[in-house]
Design an enzyme around this catalytic site. Structure first.
Site, short mmCIF file in Angstrom:
data_model
loop_
_atom_site.label_atom_id
_atom_site.label_comp_id
_atom_site.label_asym_id
_atom_site.label_seq_id
_atom_site.Cartn_x
_atom_site.Cartn_y
_atom_site.Cartn_z
N ASP A 115 -1.11 1.49 -3.85
CA ASP A 115 -1.96 0.50 -4.51
C ASP A 115 -3.30 1.06 -4.97
O ASP A 115 -4.18 0.31 -5.40
CB ASP A 115 -2.16 -0.72 -3.60
N SER A 157 0.79 -1.23 0.00
CA SER A 157 0.00 0.00 0.00
C SER A 157 0.83 1.28 0.00
O SER A 157 1.63 1.51 -0.88
CB SER A 157 -0.96 -0.04 1.19
N HIS A 158 0.68 2.07 1.07
CA HIS A 158 1.32 3.38 1.13
C HIS A 158 2.76 3.30 1.65
O HIS A 158 3.42 4.31 1.77
CB HIS A 158 0.51 4.28 2.06
N ASP A 185 -5.86 2.58 -3.38
CA ASP A 185 -7.12 2.55 -2.64
C ASP A 185 -7.34 3.76 -1.74
O ASP A 185 -8.43 3.97 -1.25
CB ASP A 185 -7.28 1.23 -1.86
N ARG A 186 -6.29 4.57 -1.55
CA ARG A 186 -6.48 5.78 -0.74
C ARG A 186 -6.61 7.02 -1.62
O ARG A 186 -6.17 7.01 -2.77
CB ARG A 186 -5.28 5.99 0.18
N LYS A 199 -11.50 -0.06 -0.52
CA LYS A 199 -11.58 1.37 -0.66
C LYS A 199 -11.00 1.73 -2.03
O LYS A 199 -10.28 0.95 -2.63
CB LYS A 199 -10.88 2.08 0.48
N ASP A 226 -2.53 6.49 -3.18
CA ASP A 226 -1.40 5.79 -2.56
C ASP A 226 -0.83 4.70 -3.46
O ASP A 226 -1.25 4.54 -4.61
CB ASP A 226 -1.80 5.22 -1.19
C1 VG1 Z 1 -3.89 1.49 8.20
C2 VG1 Z 1 -5.08 2.42 8.35
C3 VG1 Z 1 -6.37 1.66 8.07
C4 VG1 Z 1 -6.30 1.03 6.69
C5 VG1 Z 1 -5.07 0.16 6.60
C6 VG1 Z 1 -4.88 -0.42 5.22
O1 VG1 Z 1 -4.00 0.45 9.14
O2 VG1 Z 1 -5.12 3.00 9.62
O3 VG1 Z 1 -7.46 2.55 8.17
O4 VG1 Z 1 -7.44 0.25 6.44
O5 VG1 Z 1 -3.90 0.93 6.90
O6 VG1 Z 1 -4.83 0.56 4.24
P1 VG1 Z 1 -3.16 0.46 10.54
O7 VG1 Z 1 -3.45 -0.86 11.18
O8 VG1 Z 1 -1.74 0.69 10.18
O9 VG1 Z 1 -3.70 1.62 11.33
V1 VG1 Z 1 -3.76 0.43 2.95
O10 VG1 Z 1 -4.16 1.65 1.83
O11 VG1 Z 1 -2.35 0.38 3.78
O12 VG1 Z 1 -4.12 -1.09 2.31
CO CO Z 2 -3.51 1.36 0.06
#
Ligand code: VG1
Ligand code: CO
Length: 544
Positions: A280, A114-115, A282-283, A377, A278
Site C-alpha cells: 500500500d 499492506s505488505h 507506506d513502507r 507513514k 510495500d
Molecule cells: C506491523 C508493524 C508495525 C506497523 C504495522 C502496519 O504491525 O510491526 O510497525 O505499523 O505492521 O504497517 P504488527 O502488529 O504486525 O507488528 V502496514 O505497512 O502493515 O500498514
Molecule cells: Co503498508
C-alpha cells in the site's frame, strides 16, 4: 422510488481491528455481508458526516474493486454528500491520507492488507482514517468493533456498479462521486517538500536509482516522480504495474522479499541506490552500494539531515518512534535539543503528536518513516528524502551512514519474527513473560544484567488516553534491550516478534555483522522467553 435499501444482517464476532485496520483472508471477507457489516459499523460509529466527503481507495489487491463498489453505494445510503475515489480504485495509503487532508474530507476508507500477499486465498483489509488523514484512534476502532458484534442491518444504494476507470464526476443516488487521478496531488506534495532540481541534477550526472514497486500500488507514483519529474530513464521503476496478486510477489520491502533488488545494488555493475515499497506504499527499504540502511537508522539519519529538504528547512520540532524501534533517533533528538516521543506500535499513535506540532518526523523499525506532511507513514517520501540528502551531501549512502554512527554511536538492531505459531503457544509465551517481570531486575545472564523489565504502557500526552500491554521490554545495564510482542496484522495463527538492540559507542567496533553483534542478546531472549521450546521452532521465519 428511492434506490436506498435496508438489508437485514447477522453480526460476525471476529471483526476486531488490529494494529492497522481489519485484516482477514479474502474467503473470510467474501462471506455474506462480511464487508458490508464492517463498513456499516464504521459509519454507525461516526457522527456528523451528513453531506460531508469520504475518500475511498486501496492498494489494488484482489477484491479491492468489489469492496469499493459496496463502500461507495453504502456511503450514498448513509448520507455522505460526496465520495472521492482513486481511478481504478487505486490510492496508496499516504496518497489517501493526503487527499483527506487536502480536500478537508470527513474521513476515508482504505482497502489494504499492506505488505501481506494478495490473491483469492490471500489477505484483504479495511481501515478507517479520520479527518486529520490518519488511522482512527483506539477510541473509534473500539467503538467499531463493539458495533460489529451487534449490527443487524445495513443500508445500501440499489444501483448499478460505478465505472471506476474514467476520471470525472457523476451523481449516485443523490451523492456526488468524483473519480480522481490518484497520483497528481501526491506528486505535487512531494515536489513542495523536496529539492527536485538538485535530485534531477544528481540523476542526470549518472547516479543510477532504481525503485522496486513489487507489483503493488506505488508503481504509478514512482514512475511519475522518478521517471517523469526527476528524469530517471524509463524502466528505473521495476514491477511498476499494480496487480491483484502483486504478480506473485510478497510486497514486503525487506532483505528477504526484496532480495533481488538488494543483490543488484550490491553487485559491482548494479545501480548506486535502490529502494522498494510495500503493497500500500507506506513502507520503504533503502539500499546504497555496500550499505543496507536499517529503518531505525534511516529515521535517525533523516532527522539529523532534515534541514537539507526545503519542506523541513526551518528545522524539526520533535521525533517520535514506536517503542520497539531502536534508540538511534533518540541520540539525534538529544543533540538537536528537541522532543523525543516513544509510542506503541502502529501509526495511529503518532497522529496526536503530529497534530499538536510536538513531532515532525516519525518512524518504526518495520520499514516505516513519515512526517507531518500526511498522517501515515510514507514509502516514497522516505526514498525522496534520501535522494535529497544524497544530492545535498554529495556522499554515498555508505559514507553518510558510517559518519552518522561515528558521530552518534551505532545501535545494532534486528527483529526476529516467528510466523504462524500456534496462538495458544504464543499467548502462553507472553503470559509467562508477564508473570516473570517482577523477578527479572537484578538477574544476570552471562555478562548481561537486567536493569528493568515491564509491559509497555503508553499515556498519550495530548488526549490523556492509556494503552496498556504494548510489548514486554527487558532492559539491560549499558542500554541493550530485548522486546517481545505479538503481531496485530497477521491473518493466520500468531506471529511472535522479538526485537533485539545493542548500543555501541566505539567506532572501532562498528564494522560487525549484525547477527553476530547481537548473538549474546539473542541467546538471552530465548532463555528468558523459552521461545524455541514454546514455539516449537528452531529459527525465526524472517530476520530483518
Ligand atoms: C506491523 C508493524 C508495525 C506497523 C504495522 C502496519 O504491525 O510491526 O510497525 O505499523 O505492521 O504497517 P504488527 O502488529 O504486525 O507488528 V502496514 O505497512 O502493515 O500498514
Ligand atoms: Co503498508
Amino acid at each position: 422510488m428511492t434506490p436506498i435499501k435496508t438489508v437485514a444482517t447477522t453480526p460476525y464476532q471476529d471483526q476486531k481491528p488490529g494494529t492497522s485496520g481489519l485484516r482477514k483472508k479474502v474467503p473470510v471477507f467474501a462471506q455474506e455481508n462480511y464487508a458490508e457489516n464492517f463498513i456499516q459499523s464504521i459509519f454507525d460509529s461516526l457522527e456528523g458526516f451528513e453531506g460531508a466527503t469520504l475518500v475511498i481507495g486501496g492498494d489494488g489487491r484482489y477484491y479491492n474493486r468489489e469492496v469499493i463498489q459496496k463502500a461507495i453505494k453504502m456511503a450514498a445510503a448513509s448520507g455522505f454528500g460526496k465520495v472521492m475515489v482513486g481511478q481504478g480504485g487505486i490510492l496508496s495509503t499516504p496518497a489517501a491520507s493526503n487527499i483527506i487532508r487536502k480536500y478537508k474530507a470527513f474521513g476515508g476508507i482504505i482497502l489494504s492488507a499492506s505488505h501481506n500477499p494478495g490473491g483469492p486465498t490471500e489477505d484483504f483489509g479495511i481501515k478507517y482514517n479520520i479527518g486529520n488523514g490518519g488511522p482512527a484512534p483506539e477510541k473509534i476502532t473500539d467503538a467499531i468493533f463493539a458495533r460489529t458484534k451487534v449490527i443487524d442491518e445495513y443500508k445500501i444504494a440499489d444501483v448499478a456498479d460505478i465505472d471506476l476507470d474514467a476520471v470525472g464526476s457523476f451523481n449516485l443516488a443523490g451523492m456526488e462521486v468524483e473519480v480522481i487521478d490518484p497520483v497528481a496531488d501526491y506528486a505535487d506534495l512531494m515536489e513542495d517538500l523536496f529539492d527536485f532540481s538538485s535530485i534531477r541534477a544528481l540523476i542526470a550526472s549518472g547516479f543510477n536509482v532504481v525503485i522496486d514497486s513489487m507489483g503493488a500500488v506505488t508503481g504509478p507514483y514512482a514512475r511519475e516522480l522518478l521517471e517523469n519529474r526527476l528524469g530517471a530513464p524509463e524502466g528505473s521503476v521495476r514491477n511498476a504495474i499494480p496487480l491483484p496478486d502483486f504478480g506473485g510477489h510478497h510486497p514486503d520491502p525487506n532483505l528477504v522479499h526484496a532480495k533481488e533488488l538488494y543483490d543488484d545494488v550490491m553487485s559491482a555493475s548494479g545501480p548506486h541506490f535502490g529502494a522498494a515499497s510495500d503493497g500500500d506504499g507506506d513502507r520503504n527499504m533503502v539500499v546504497g552500494k555496500g550499505m543496507f540502511v536499517t529503518p531505525s537508522d534511516s529515521l535517525a539519519i533523516i532527522a539529523a539531515n532534515a534541514t537539507v529538504a526545503p519542506g523541513y528547512a526551518a528545522g524539526i520540532a520533535g521525533i517520535a518512534r514506536s517503542m520497539p524501534t531502536s534508540e538511534a533517533a533518540d541520540r539525534v533528538a538529544e543533540k538537536l535539543g528537541i522532543g523525543m516521543y516513544e509510542t506503541p506500535t502502529g501509526w495511529k499513535f503518532f497522529g496526536n503528536l503530529l497534530d499538536a506540532g510536538k513531532a515532525t518526523i516519525c518512524g518504526e523499525e518495520s520499514f516505516g518513516t513519515g512526517s507531518n506532511h500526511v498522517r501515515e507513514k510514507d514509502g516514497l517520501w522516505a526514498v525522496l528524502f534520501w535522494l535529497n540528502i544524497l544530492a545535498a551531501r554529495n556522499e554515498s549512502v555508505a559514507e553518510i551512514v558510517t559518519k552518522h554512527w561515528a558521530e552518534y554511536g551505532r545501535n545494532y538492531y534486528s527483529r526476529h519474527d516467528y510466523e504462524e505459531v500456534d496462538s495458544d503457544a504464543a499467548n502462553g509465551l507472553i503470559a509467562a513473560l508477564r508473570e516473570k517481570l517482577p523477578s527479572l531486575p537484578g538477574q544476570s545472564f552471562g555478562a548481561l544484567k537486567v536493569a528493568s523489565a515491564d509491559d509497555f504502557a503508553y499515556h498519550d500526552p495530548i488526549d490523556g488516553s492509556e494503552s496498556k500491554n504494548q510489548g514486554i521490554r527487558v532492559l539491560f545495564e549499558g542500554g541493550s534491550r530485548v522486546v517481545f510482542r505479538l503481531s496485530g496484522t497477521g491473518t493466520s495463527g500468531a506471529t511472535i516478534r522479538v526485537y533485539v538492540e545493542r548500543y555501541e559507542p566505539d567506532p572501532a567496533k562498528h564494522g560487525m555483522e549484525t547477527q553476530s553483534a547481537l548473538a549474546d542478546l539473542i541467546a538471552v531472549a530465548d532463555e528468558i522467553s523459552e521461545l524455541k521450546k514454546r514455539s516449537g521452532r528452531d529459527a525465526p521465519t524472517v530476520i530483518t
